[in-house]
Design an enzyme around this catalytic site. Structure first.
Site, short mmCIF file in Angstrom:
data_model
loop_
_atom_site.label_atom_id
_atom_site.label_comp_id
_atom_site.label_asym_id
_atom_site.label_seq_id
_atom_site.Cartn_x
_atom_site.Cartn_y
_atom_site.Cartn_z
N LEU A 100 -3.38 0.22 5.12
CA LEU A 100 -2.24 1.12 5.02
C LEU A 100 -1.30 0.58 3.95
CD1 LEU A 100 -1.33 1.88 8.77
CD2 LEU A 100 -2.60 3.33 7.17
N ASP A 101 -0.59 1.49 3.30
CA ASP A 101 0.35 1.10 2.26
C ASP A 101 1.52 0.32 2.86
OD1 ASP A 101 -1.24 2.48 0.49
OD2 ASP A 101 -0.01 4.30 0.55
N LEU A 102 2.27 -0.33 1.98
CA LEU A 102 3.43 -1.13 2.38
C LEU A 102 4.41 -0.34 3.22
CD1 LEU A 102 5.08 -3.84 1.92
CD2 LEU A 102 6.12 -2.66 -0.05
N HIS A 183 -3.98 5.61 -2.12
CA HIS A 183 -2.79 6.45 -1.87
C HIS A 183 -3.18 7.91 -1.65
CE1 HIS A 183 -0.22 3.12 -2.56
NE2 HIS A 183 -0.18 3.16 -3.88
#
Length: 230
Positions: A100-102, A183
């Protein structure tokens, strides 16, 4: 497995340090002190290090409720890894089965079973992931149909695979995808001239994030949960 290797693989001690601990009679197996580094242990054995039980042999599977501000990586010099949310003795040998992204929250799976994580993340297996998405602008009227047909992401040669979109409101949706491009969720909505302002992963395959887990908390998967993603 050799006892010294088992302890080294599941602690922050080197093999040489483990041997010194064993010489000091700080290691026992099934209640008996063992000083032989080559002593063989199996899944049924209980290993104690300085009186503390070590985890049993066999693969580990965890679900984590990821908060914002953590990365699903071990080599980011600027941000803390989600592994730091685990107890010191839990994190050794684990990797993320999908990222998962930041700034994305929600379900992250961790394991030391490479074959299992491959089945979860490989495009060939098309394991579905469900996200709750909050948008900056009202969603266009034909978004469901466009996502089902596949959208063209900037810099990609092929359309995305069919995705299911469920509209909760004009700016909140549930999105289910079966691939994991860089993303991807944010880029899919960008293709509709919209912007994701918040993103939360609720489920991977049939496995849903435990509602009892607060952000930063984790728990082992049950055997049934592990099997549900095979």
């Amino acid at each position: 497995m050799r006892l010294d290797k088992f302890i080294a693989d599941n602690s922050d001690y080197s093999r040489a340090q483990v041997k010194r601990l064993m010489h000091k009679e700080l290691v026992s197996v099934n209640g008996e002190v063992v000083k032989d580094p080559g002593f063989k242990v199996t899944e049924q054995d209980q290993v104690l290090l300085d009186g503390e039980p070590m985890r049993s042999l066999g693969s580990r599977y965890l679900m984590l409720h990821k908060p914002k501000g953590y990365v699903c990586s071990t080599d980011d010099p600027e941000h803390a890894s989600v592994l730091l949310l685990l107890d010191d003795r839990e994190r050794f040998g684990l990797h993320m089965a999908g990222r998962l992204d930041l700034d994305t929250t929600g379900l992250v799976l961790l394991t030391d079973d490479g074959q299992w994580s491959h089945r979860v993340t490989s495009p060939k297996h098309q394991c579905q992931k469900r996200y709750r998405v909050w948008l900056d602008e009202p969603l266009v009227a034909d978004a469901e149909a466009r996502f089902l047909e596949g959208v063209q992401l900037r810099g990609e040669r092929h359309l995305t695979k069919p995705a299911q979109l469920e509209r909760i409101s004009d700016t909140e949706v549930l999105l289910t995808i079966s691939e994991g491009k860089y993303h991807q969720v944010k880029r899919m909505f960008a293709a509709l001239d919209n912007k994701v302002v918040d993103l939360h992963r609720e489920a991977v395959g049939a496995l849903e994030l435990d509602p009892d887990l607060a952000e930063g908390e984790y728990r082992p998967l049950t055997p049934e949960e592990v099997a549900s993603l095979v």
